[in-house]
Design a protein around this motif. Sequence first.
Motif, PDB file in Angstrom:
ATOM      1  N   ASP A  34      32.201  -2.341  28.301  1.00  0.00           N
ATOM      2  CA  ASP A  34      31.215  -1.512  28.991  1.00  0.00           C
ATOM      3  C   ASP A  34      30.209  -0.921  28.013  1.00  0.00           C
ATOM      4  O   ASP A  34      30.529  -0.686  26.844  1.00  0.00           O
ATOM      5  CB  ASP A  34      31.912  -0.351  29.722  1.00  0.00           C
ATOM      6  N   GLU A  35      29.012  -0.653  28.537  1.00  0.00           N
ATOM      7  CA  GLU A  35      27.986   0.005  27.726  1.00  0.00           C
ATOM      8  C   GLU A  35      27.623   1.347  28.340  1.00  0.00           C
ATOM      9  O   GLU A  35      27.546   1.474  29.573  1.00  0.00           O
ATOM     10  CB  GLU A  35      26.728  -0.863  27.645  1.00  0.00           C
ATOM     11  N   VAL A  36      27.431   2.325  27.487  1.00  0.00           N
ATOM     12  CA  VAL A  36      26.976   3.640  27.936  1.00  0.00           C
ATOM     13  C   VAL A  36      25.765   4.042  27.101  1.00  0.00           C
ATOM     14  O   VAL A  36      25.759   3.862  25.875  1.00  0.00           O
ATOM     15  CB  VAL A  36      28.085   4.710  27.826  1.00  0.00           C
ATOM     16  N   LYS A  37      24.746   4.548  27.795  1.00  0.00           N
ATOM     17  CA  LYS A  37      23.548   5.038  27.132  1.00  0.00           C
ATOM     18  C   LYS A  37      23.413   6.513  27.493  1.00  0.00           C
ATOM     19  O   LYS A  37      23.476   6.869  28.671  1.00  0.00           O
ATOM     20  CB  LYS A  37      22.346   4.255  27.666  1.00  0.00           C
ATOM     21  N   LEU A  38      23.283   7.360  26.494  1.00  0.00           N
ATOM     22  CA  LEU A  38      23.104   8.794  26.748  1.00  0.00           C
ATOM     23  C   LEU A  38      21.716   9.217  26.266  1.00  0.00           C
ATOM     24  O   LEU A  38      21.264   8.769  25.214  1.00  0.00           O
ATOM     25  CB  LEU A  38      24.152   9.623  26.004  1.00  0.00           C
ATOM     26  N   THR A  39      21.080  10.084  27.043  1.00  0.00           N
ATOM     27  CA  THR A  39      19.782  10.625  26.640  1.00  0.00           C
ATOM     28  C   THR A  39      19.807  12.136  26.830  1.00  0.00           C
ATOM     29  O   THR A  39      20.262  12.623  27.868  1.00  0.00           O
ATOM     30  CB  THR A  39      18.655  10.029  27.518  1.00  0.00           C
ATOM     31  N   ARG A  40      19.346  12.848  25.809  1.00  0.00           N
ATOM     32  CA  ARG A  40      19.231  14.303  25.945  1.00  0.00           C
ATOM     33  C   ARG A  40      18.065  14.632  26.863  1.00  0.00           C
ATOM     34  O   ARG A  40      16.994  14.033  26.737  1.00  0.00           O
ATOM     35  CB  ARG A  40      18.901  14.938  24.592  1.00  0.00           C
ATOM     36  N   VAL A  41      18.278  15.599  27.742  1.00  0.00           N
ATOM     37  CA  VAL A  41      17.181  16.103  28.580  1.00  0.00           C
ATOM     38  C   VAL A  41      17.171  17.630  28.471  1.00  0.00           C
ATOM     39  O   VAL A  41      18.124  18.219  27.955  1.00  0.00           O
ATOM     40  CB  VAL A  41      17.346  15.647  30.055  1.00  0.00           C
ATOM     41  N   LYS A  64      33.437  13.594  39.035  1.00  0.00           N
ATOM     42  CA  LYS A  64      34.463  12.685  39.554  1.00  0.00           C
ATOM     43  C   LYS A  64      34.500  11.360  38.806  1.00  0.00           C
ATOM     44  O   LYS A  64      35.454  10.593  38.932  1.00  0.00           O
ATOM     45  CB  LYS A  64      34.204  12.423  41.049  1.00  0.00           C
ATOM     46  N   ASN A  65      33.446  11.113  38.043  1.00  0.00           N
ATOM     47  CA  ASN A  65      33.389   9.868  37.275  1.00  0.00           C
ATOM     48  C   ASN A  65      33.991  10.121  35.902  1.00  0.00           C
ATOM     49  O   ASN A  65      33.675  11.116  35.238  1.00  0.00           O
ATOM     50  CB  ASN A  65      31.916   9.437  37.158  1.00  0.00           C
ATOM     51  N   THR A  66      34.852   9.215  35.446  1.00  0.00           N
ATOM     52  CA  THR A  66      35.557   9.451  34.180  1.00  0.00           C
ATOM     53  C   THR A  66      34.591   9.627  32.994  1.00  0.00           C
ATOM     54  O   THR A  66      34.841  10.445  32.103  1.00  0.00           O
ATOM     55  CB  THR A  66      36.600   8.339  33.899  1.00  0.00           C
ATOM     56  N   VAL A  67      33.475   8.892  33.012  1.00  0.00           N
ATOM     57  CA  VAL A  67      32.511   9.017  31.901  1.00  0.00           C
ATOM     58  C   VAL A  67      31.926  10.432  31.867  1.00  0.00           C
ATOM     59  O   VAL A  67      31.946  11.113  30.828  1.00  0.00           O
ATOM     60  CB  VAL A  67      31.372   7.982  32.030  1.00  0.00           C
ATOM     61  N   ALA A 108      33.628   4.496  26.100  1.00  0.00           N
ATOM     62  CA  ALA A 108      32.192   4.386  25.841  1.00  0.00           C
ATOM     63  C   ALA A 108      31.550   5.771  25.959  1.00  0.00           C
ATOM     64  O   ALA A 108      30.745   6.180  25.113  1.00  0.00           O
ATOM     65  CB  ALA A 108      31.555   3.392  26.800  1.00  0.00           C
ATOM     66  N   GLY A 109      31.923   6.520  26.997  1.00  0.00           N
ATOM     67  CA  GLY A 109      31.364   7.853  27.204  1.00  0.00           C
ATOM     68  C   GLY A 109      31.726   8.813  26.081  1.00  0.00           C
ATOM     69  O   GLY A 109      30.865   9.509  25.524  1.00  0.00           O
ATOM     70  N   LEU A 110      33.016   8.824  25.707  1.00  0.00           N
ATOM     71  CA  LEU A 110      33.475   9.744  24.657  1.00  0.00           C
ATOM     72  C   LEU A 110      32.877   9.393  23.305  1.00  0.00           C
ATOM     73  O   LEU A 110      32.442  10.271  22.548  1.00  0.00           O
ATOM     74  CB  LEU A 110      35.006   9.693  24.561  1.00  0.00           C
TER      75      LEU A 110
END
Lengths: 313, 313
Positions: A34-41, A64-67, A108-110
């Motif tokens: 899996d791929e996760v992309k995080l962006t600061r807002v 509710k989503n594990t990520v 991926a999230g962590l």
Amino acid sequence: MKEKDSIHVFAPATSANFICGYDILGLALEEPGDEVKLTRVNTPGVVIKKITGDEGLLPTDSKKNTVGACIEMVLRHLNREDLGIEIELNKKMPIGSGLGSSAASTIAGLFAINQLLGEPLTRQELLPFALKGEELACGYGHADNVAPSLLGGITLIKSYHPLEVINLPTPKELCCSIIFPHVEVPTRAARQILRTQIELKNAVHQWGNIAGLISGLFLEDYGLISRSLEDKLIEPIRSILIPEFDQMKEIAKELGALGFGISGSGPSVVAFTKGLDKAKEITEALQLHLKHKQIGSNGYSSRINTHGAIVIK
Amino acid sequence: MKEKDSIHVFAPATSANFICGYDILGLALEEPGDEVKLTRVNTPGVVIKKITGDEGLLPTDSKKNTVGACIEMVLRHLNREDLGIEIELNKKMPIGSGLGSSAASTIAGLFAINQLLGEPLTRQELLPFALKGEELACGYGHADNVAPSLLGGITLIKSYHPLEVINLPTPKELCCSIIFPHVEVPTRAARQILRTQIELKNAVHQWGNIAGLISGLFLEDYGLISRSLEDKLIEPIRSILIPEFDQMKEIAKELGALGFGISGSGPSVVAFTKGLDKAKEITEALQLHLKHKQIGSNGYSSRINTHGAIVIK
């Protein structure tokens, strides 16, 4: 390390149990994952902006989503709840397949939030958060998928209380062929059909195999690994839920697989091989067999992924 | 090798299970052990000439004594039943102690006859005969004492059908303190009180420890070895038969033992240590404790014996 404004990471799919090591062994694959992309807002809070590849199956509510839930846990732990984070999750692997789908998303999230914040935590320190994520996703906080997805290679969950994870050596030519037949076997159901009591003599047989497998990994002895890849406890029960299991096992063994069994709680099956070509040959033969039986499938041929989660960009 | 007219050998005592490895692990001690002397005579047949150190407990009928019976088996296997052999067995260790007393005698006999005949069989090839000897002596053909007594070091019985024994690495400073309290716990009784069914979750915990221990041996990681030396399955039941078990465990742990548990089926107990001085310190403290409780004991402090059975003369 410096904090970043955005990050894009990959966490690999995993195969738990390694046939004889129920609930203690797992290994990471080169693909899928899996791929996760995080962006600061600017607006504080964790928001899931987009999920792709999940066929609408995953909750988009961040809590509710594990990520999302795992990222919130880390922010809370680090007293950084003031941050605004937008999540994009790209599921590049089937859900409910026995390949650690929820674990790959969790990791991926962590891994992503830790990278975004300049690595305040070590990989090992992320594990307890991952366990909580798995509990949220599967109702049971096991580590045999999250540990290899995070750390890479073959991992041993030596114990849960306290959590102790050990990286085992990965024999260079060890590869696997993975087939995900398109049938559904939820992890909860696969756990529920297991007996809570087992025969002591069967347990002894199983821990002989586990000890043999661990020795085989350290000695890089493919013969010993092969003779240890046997599960007389869990497989006879769970394999009932997997169509064509016995036939696939026969095909894989005839083609020279070191061992064949269920990946995690199924329905994916895994054949271990010496060399990638052999894995590809088996993947092809098993998919062809299922096709003749009108069963669709995904097939993967993979080396063991020794690095775990990585930054893509 | 040339055949000989007489031979004098030593086979070491052993400690089975290594705390968490019930029925699959065993290790050889430097002391105590048994000696067997064989002499060729002109009259065909196998005769027990003398047994010392057994307090009259062992059968002198060659067919009923494991040493004689095993030697006869080997002669039959090699078509050498025409030979005349006189046996002297010197038991230099307590019987029914949980230190593999019958195994040491069996191995001494087998190793001696094989040496007398110029080594027609390898050590590994002697193992099936030893299993039959154990069946005769204990009613159950287990290998976790005979394998280490024959081969030395720490041995893994990976499987019985077919019999596969693996020599594990011996960390250089690993030693043990062994206490044999003078109470009787026959192997048969110790096996019978075990439950035939166990909880799957406890089995998982146990194989986590086994996998941790095997890894610790390969990595020579005394911390990991120590954290893996725990038995929540067998010890809680069998330790009931051993006086002062919990107190001895507390003393050993306080003095810095890596782990403490039952040797084989007891009543001997074993503390594993890093270094021989630590083992000696613990042996002394435990014997003193038992003495205060009016319980006699034998105490041994030993390195792991890495050579197994040897020729003395």
